[in-house]
Design an enzyme around this catalytic site. Structure first.
Site, PDB file in Angstrom:
ATOM      1  N   SER A  64       0.603  -1.148  -0.026  1.00  0.00           N
ATOM      2  CA  SER A  64      -0.118  -0.029  -0.022  1.00  0.00           C
ATOM      3  C   SER A  64       0.835   1.317  -0.132  1.00  0.00           C
ATOM      4  O   SER A  64       1.865   1.336   0.729  1.00  0.00           O
ATOM      5  CB  SER A  64      -0.937  -0.219   1.296  1.00  0.00           C
ATOM      6  N   LEU A 115     -16.667   7.427   4.196  1.00  0.00           N
ATOM      7  CA  LEU A 115     -17.234   7.326   2.661  1.00  0.00           C
ATOM      8  C   LEU A 115     -16.936   5.874   2.114  1.00  0.00           C
ATOM      9  O   LEU A 115     -16.604   5.777   0.918  1.00  0.00           O
ATOM     10  CB  LEU A 115     -16.391   8.445   2.101  1.00  0.00           C
ATOM     11  N   SER A 118     -13.572   0.786   2.828  1.00  0.00           N
ATOM     12  CA  SER A 118     -13.631  -0.820   2.694  1.00  0.00           C
ATOM     13  C   SER A 118     -14.440  -1.428   1.392  1.00  0.00           C
ATOM     14  O   SER A 118     -13.818  -2.201   0.784  1.00  0.00           O
ATOM     15  CB  SER A 118     -14.256  -1.266   3.909  1.00  0.00           C
ATOM     16  N   ASP A 162     -22.875  -0.101  -0.167  1.00  0.00           N
ATOM     17  CA  ASP A 162     -21.556   0.590  -0.453  1.00  0.00           C
ATOM     18  C   ASP A 162     -20.925  -0.094  -1.543  1.00  0.00           C
ATOM     19  O   ASP A 162     -20.400   0.464  -2.611  1.00  0.00           O
ATOM     20  CB  ASP A 162     -20.772   0.597   0.902  1.00  0.00           C
TER      21      ASP A 162
HETATM   22  C1  GLA Z   1     -22.828   1.232   6.155  1.00  0.00           C
HETATM   23  C2  GLA Z   1     -23.236  -0.322   5.562  1.00  0.00           C
HETATM   24  C3  GLA Z   1     -24.234  -0.020   4.636  1.00  0.00           C
HETATM   25  C4  GLA Z   1     -25.665   0.478   4.951  1.00  0.00           C
HETATM   26  C5  GLA Z   1     -25.207   1.876   5.680  1.00  0.00           C
HETATM   27  C6  GLA Z   1     -26.445   2.348   6.602  1.00  0.00           C
HETATM   28  O1  GLA Z   1     -22.535   1.960   5.201  1.00  0.00           O
HETATM   29  O2  GLA Z   1     -22.053  -0.644   4.878  1.00  0.00           O
HETATM   30  O3  GLA Z   1     -24.479  -1.346   3.810  1.00  0.00           O
HETATM   31  O4  GLA Z   1     -26.390  -0.059   5.834  1.00  0.00           O
HETATM   32  O5  GLA Z   1     -24.208   1.806   6.838  1.00  0.00           O
HETATM   33  O6  GLA Z   1     -27.309   2.896   5.327  1.00  0.00           O
END
Ligand code: GLA
Length: 369
Positions: A64, A115, A118, A162
């Site tokens: 990294s 943000l 991961s 995400d």
């Molecule tokens: C985190 C989780 C998502 C979602 C949000 C809340 O970012 O990784 O899957 O549940 O919280 O909306």
């Protein structure tokens, strides 16, 4: 040094491929994904770039640019430590379909801002492995793979939002995702032509989601769904009826999830009508619901939201899982300095560390470089 140069130096070879995957903010639809509901995230201009080559054995070498020194060499995948688990979890979930890889990684996502670094990491590694091992996965399959790595290998019971945002978003658009059917549409989000900005306010406070609160919310939702006799809270159509048979935490969680799904649909309607500025009130309602019913906000997020509104934002809310991270504010361009000043003053008054402001323009999802 670029990630390709770092790869060459570390492994004395050219990388087979280079991919980039972004982080995300969520415009609205919070804690709805694991309830089979609706979300509306968009990718941010920051993310993770990975240069990668396949190997003939099952070793992973990982470098990294954000941590100095030699590549980490991982031959026992299950024993991987810390952030490397987000990387190794991806090939681990692919089992015998892949061997190892040499990887160099570079990221410009602000650390701890909530943000989704991961998810960006999982998606960038999944995308590159998909290419070099010829797996033929679609972007949604890569997102699901990333989520599986996070659920089953890292141990964080996140939903699909995400990873889907990182894999599927398009520049200038938000991703309207039905988390049950996994059907999605990219909805134009042309802030500039409406004289608007979305300002990310990074509180600089980071509370680990894996600390149990997230899993607890998820469990509340599942037990409430069971009590109501539905597969998921997405299926609750009679909110008043549901609330009349629930109590305590379950009652509050259901109130949030059901109304939040309606807010996502209302925002979609306004965006389709070209009335972006009007979504502010829905962002505000979402924040109050997350604060009071879902109980995942934090003093830093509440103060950022309240101060942004005092400074003239059209709407503001916490974004992401909560317990710290970032808030977003929808702001007319000319009000941006006033909003920033109001937030800075509110933080200074309380003796809190200065928050950071990042302008969020909807960016492209994962792509090969
Ligand atoms: C985190 C989780 C998502 C979602 C949000 C809340 O970012 O990784 O899957 O549940 O919280 O909306």
């Amino acid at each position: 040094m670029s990630v390709v140069e770092a790869f060459r130096q570390a492994y004395s070879a050219e990388p087979t491929t280079v991919w980039r995957a972004p982080g995300r903010v969520n415009l609205i639809g919070e804690h709805t994904d694991y309830n089979d509901g609706f979300v509306l995230p968009f990718a941010v201009p920051w993310g993770i770039t990975a240069a990668l080559s396949p190997r003939q054995d099952r070793t992973i070498r990982l470098l990294s640019l954000q941590s100095s020194g030699e590549p980490v060499v991982i031959s026992d995948w299950d024993a991987a430590q810390g952030w490397t688990r987000y990387v190794v979890g991806v090939p681990a979930m692919l089992g015998e379909r892949v061997q190892g890889a040499d990887i160099a990684i570079d990221g410009d996502l602000p650390a701890g801002a909530g943000l989704s670094s991961s998810a960006a990491l999982e998606v960038v590694v999944g995308s590159a492995l998909n290419e070099v091992y010829g797996l033929g996965m679609t972007p949604m399959e890569i997102a699901l793979l990333g989520q599986k790595a996070e659920n089953d290998f890292v141990g964080m019971p996140c939903g699909i939002m995400d990873q889907a945002a990182s894999a599927l978003c398009e520049e200038g658009r938000a991703l309207f995702l039905d988390c049950r059917s996994l059907g999605s549409r990219n909805i134009p989000l042309d802030l500039a032509s409406h004289g608007l900005r979305i300002l990310i306010i990074d509180t600089g406070v980071h509370h680990e989601l894996a600390d149990g609160q997230y899993a607890k919310r998820r469990a509340d939702c599942e037990s409430a769904a069971g009590r109501l006799g539905v597969d998921a809270l997405r299926d609750v159509t009679d909110l008043a009826g549901a609330l009349s048979v629930l109590q305590g935490d379950e009652r509050k969680r259901v109130q949030h999830v059901v109304t939040e799904n309606h807010r996502v649909e209302a925002v979609i309607g306004l965006l389709r009508a070209g009335a972006i500025a009007e979504i502010g009130a829905l962002l505000n309602a979402s924040h109050l619901s997350l604060r009071d019913q879902y109980e995942v906000s934090s003093p830093e997020l509440d103060v950022a939201v309240e101060a942004a509104l005092r400074g003239g934002a059209r709407g503001a809310r916490m974004t992401g899982g909560g317990f710290g991270g970032s808030a977003i504010a929808l702001v007319a361009e000319e009000r941006v300095p006033a909003v920033q000043e109001a937030v800075l003053a509110a933080y200074e008054e309380r003796g809190w560390k200065e928050p950071r402001f990042l302008p969020a323009t909807p960016a492209a999802g994962a792509h090969k470089i």
